[in-house]
Structures are given as structure tokens and as C-alpha cells.
Design a protein around this motif. Structure first.
Motif, PDB file in Angstrom:
ATOM      1  N   MET A  64      -6.987   2.275  -2.606  1.00  0.00           N
ATOM      2  CA  MET A  64      -6.766   1.598  -3.886  1.00  0.00           C
ATOM      3  C   MET A  64      -5.699   0.503  -3.783  1.00  0.00           C
ATOM      4  N   LEU A  65      -5.109   0.336  -2.602  1.00  0.00           N
ATOM      5  CA  LEU A  65      -4.027  -0.649  -2.446  1.00  0.00           C
ATOM      6  C   LEU A  65      -4.412  -2.054  -2.937  1.00  0.00           C
ATOM      7  N   PRO A  66      -5.595  -2.587  -2.558  1.00  0.00           N
ATOM      8  CA  PRO A  66      -5.941  -3.935  -3.033  1.00  0.00           C
ATOM      9  C   PRO A  66      -5.989  -4.019  -4.562  1.00  0.00           C
ATOM     10  N   ASP A  67      -6.547  -2.985  -5.197  1.00  0.00           N
ATOM     11  CA  ASP A  67      -6.600  -2.979  -6.663  1.00  0.00           C
ATOM     12  C   ASP A  67      -5.195  -2.940  -7.245  1.00  0.00           C
ATOM     13  N   MET A  68      -4.372  -2.109  -6.636  1.00  0.00           N
ATOM     14  CA  MET A  68      -2.999  -2.000  -7.144  1.00  0.00           C
ATOM     15  C   MET A  68      -2.259  -3.327  -6.968  1.00  0.00           C
ATOM     16  N   ALA A  95       4.804  -4.169  -3.630  1.00  0.00           N
ATOM     17  CA  ALA A  95       5.020  -3.307  -4.799  1.00  0.00           C
ATOM     18  C   ALA A  95       3.991  -2.186  -4.829  1.00  0.00           C
ATOM     19  N   ALA A  96       2.761  -2.516  -4.449  1.00  0.00           N
ATOM     20  CA  ALA A  96       1.708  -1.490  -4.434  1.00  0.00           C
ATOM     21  C   ALA A  96       2.045  -0.402  -3.416  1.00  0.00           C
ATOM     22  N   LYS A  97       2.518  -0.831  -2.245  1.00  0.00           N
ATOM     23  CA  LYS A  97       2.886   0.155  -1.215  1.00  0.00           C
ATOM     24  C   LYS A  97       4.064   1.005  -1.681  1.00  0.00           C
ATOM     25  N   ALA A  98       5.010   0.346  -2.339  1.00  0.00           N
ATOM     26  CA  ALA A  98       6.181   1.093  -2.825  1.00  0.00           C
ATOM     27  C   ALA A  98       5.742   2.130  -3.858  1.00  0.00           C
ATOM     28  N   MET A  99       4.860   1.738  -4.762  1.00  0.00           N
ATOM     29  CA  MET A  99       4.393   2.683  -5.794  1.00  0.00           C
ATOM     30  C   MET A  99       3.639   3.847  -5.167  1.00  0.00           C
ATOM     31  N   LEU A 100       2.883   3.521  -4.123  1.00  0.00           N
ATOM     32  CA  LEU A 100       2.161   4.580  -3.413  1.00  0.00           C
ATOM     33  C   LEU A 100       3.161   5.585  -2.820  1.00  0.00           C
TER      34      LEU A 100
END
Ligand SMILES: Nc1nc2c(ncn2[C@@H]2O[C@H](COP(=O)(O)OP(=O)(O)OP(=O)(O)O)[C@@H](O)[C@H]2O)c(=O)[nH]1
Ligand SMILES: [Zn+2]
Length: 248
Positions: A64-68, A95-100
Motif C-alpha cells: 500500500m506504500l504507493p497509495d499512502m 512519510a508513508a514509510k514512517a507511518m508504516l
């Protein structure tokens, strides 16, 4: 000798938890959530029981990283920023990686984390691991809350690898949370792992949603506790735990 972790849930009627801001933890405080009964205001939105079952696996989240990242890109634009300026080019993906990472608890299960590190031992004295650092995300505002967790249990011939208590904190704190549910989930997980005579958990948290915004109370701390089994039923056991937690 190692044994496979048991999965039997604790008796539903053996649980209480309490919450207090800038106060001490009590086993029987106003905020009883044992049977899903929340404290009066606003808590009808909480679904404690539902979330205690949260050992499910969402679809592979990395996919889901690209969507995030795309969503973060839209957020930057909505803030009035230029997502194409050099400083922000890689920000959506970062930011997406951090949220993950902040929510990596969704990728973990209790069984995996315990890794069979449950040992037969005729030890029936209290075990306490205190001041375990905790970083979590407020599910209401998506901003962090952080603090420390203290866990005690009274074994019944089974003990848990000590690091596993801290790993249990990671599983449930690295999710979108409210502090009360986090506290309860940790206590229930220890109960599932070693079926002790009782479990006690105290969490002390600082909520950035109360510090950086909203009421902006920089020094407030929220203390929540969950007391199961003998910690709930026997004031002396509870007191011994709280004394150990509060000692330097
Ligand atoms: N019980 C509980 N409440 C929390 C936690 N984290 C945040 N909250 C509260 O969630 C509530 C959400 O209230 P709302 O009125 O819907 O949102 P709001 O307008 O942003 O509220 P304010 O924070 O008062 O500005 C706030 O009172 C927060 O303090 C938590 O871990 N446990
Ligand atoms: Zn919040």
C-alpha cells in the motif's frame, strides 16, 4: 522446556482498567471498561472488545506504500505547499514509510512475538518489568502519544522471556490507539501467554494532541491501569506492584 503459548482468553469478568490524568492508577477507578462500559462522556465511540481481538492481519501493508505516498502528496498540496519543490520531492514516500513504521504492530501477532519463549518454572513470586518506553499514535488525531509501561504478573509455574514483555508493548503500541485500550491489550496478551494468577499494567502517557494543539496542556500526563486476577482481587498484591512501580 518450552511450551507452545496457550491461546485461551482470560475470564471476561476478571478485568478492570482505570484512567486518570495527573493522578495515580487505581484498580477500581471511574473508567471501568471491563465489559465495554466506558466512562460517561464521549466513550460510546469506543469499541474495546472489538479491538481486543485485533490480532488480524491486514493485507500486506507494504504493497500500500504507493497509495499512502500519493495520499501524502495530496495532503502537501492541500496544505498549500508545492509537492514538486526539491525539499518535498521524496517527502510523500518518506512519510508513508514512517507511518508504516509507526503502525508496524499491525504486522505482528502475539504468537510470533512470543516465539515459544515460555518456560516452566516453579516461581510464584511477582515479576515486574517497569518503565518500558512506548510510542504510539492517537487514533483520534493521528499524532503521537508516548510514555512508559510497567507490567507485573504473578506466575503460575510458567514464566515469560523478559524481553517478550517489551515486545508485547511494541505489538499493541505500534498501532492507532487510545491509551485505555493499549493498557488492556497488553494485560490480556500476558494472560494469554502464561495464564498467570494475575497481571497488572500501568501506562503513563503524554498525548501530543493535548500538548501541541487542543487544550495545550504541556505537563499533563495520563495514567491508565489494567488489573486482572489477583491484582484486581487482592489489594495487597496490587499495592506491592504499585510500590515496585513507583520505587526509584
Ligand atoms: N480516552 C482517551 N481519549 C483520548 C486519547 N487520545 C486522545 N483522546 C481524546 O479524544 C478526544 C476527541 O475529542 P473530540 O471533541 O472529538 O475532538 P477535538 O475537537 O479534536 O477535541 P480536543 O482535543 O478537546 O480539541 C479528545 O478529548 C482527546 O483528548 C486516549 O488515548 N484516550
Ligand atoms: Zn489525539
Amino acid at each position: 522446556m518450552k511450551e507452545a503459548p496457550a491461546t485461551a482468553p482470560p475470564p471476561a469478568d476478571a478485568t478492570t482498567a482505570s484512567g486518570a490524568t495527573n493522578g495515580s492508577a487505581h484498580a477500581n477507578g471511574a473508567a471501568k471498561i471491563a465489559n465495554g462500559e466506558g466512562p460517561s462522556k464521549g466513550h460510546e465511540r469506543c469499541t474495546f472488545h472489538h479491538d481486543l481481538e485485533l490480532d488480524h492481519r491486514p493485507p500486506v501493508r507494504e504493497a500500500m506504500l504507493p497509495d499512502m505516498a500519493a495520499a501524502y502528496g495530496q495532503l502537501l498540496a492541500a496544505l498549500g505547499e508545492n509537492p514538486q519543490r526539491p525539499g518535498l520531492l521524496k517527502t510523500p514516500e518518506r512519510a508513508a514509510k514512517a507511518m508504516l513504521f509507526f503502525t508496524k504492530g499491525y504486522d505482528q501477532s502475539l504468537e510470533e512475538v512470543l516465539n515459544d519463549a515460555i518456560f516452566d518454572e516453579e516461581h510464584d513470586e511477582m515479576v515486574v518489568v517497569k518503565d518500558i518506553e512506548m510510542f504510539s499514535m492517537c487514533e483520534h488525531h493521528l499524532v503521537p502519544f508516548y510514555g512508559k509501561v510497567s507490567i507485573g504478573y504473578l506466575p503460575r509455574n510458567k514464566i515469560l522471556g523478559l524481553s517478550k514483555l517489551a515486545r508485547i508493548v511494541e505489538i499493541y503500541s505500534r498501532r492507532l490507539q487510545v491509551q485505555e485500550r493499549l493498557t488492556k491489550q497488553i494485560a490480556v496478551a500476558v494472560t494469554k501467554a502464561v495464564q498467570p494468577a494475575g497481571v497488572a499494567v500501568v501506562v503513563e502517557g503524554v498525548h501530543m494532541c493535548m500538548v501541541m494543539r487542543g487544550v495545550q496542556k504541556v505537563n499533563s500526563k495520563t495514567v491508565t491501569s489494567a488489573m486482572l486476577g489477583v491484582f484486581r482481587d487482592d489489594p495487597k498484591t496490587r499495592e506491592e506492584f504499585l510500590n515496585l512501580v513507583h520505587s526509584k
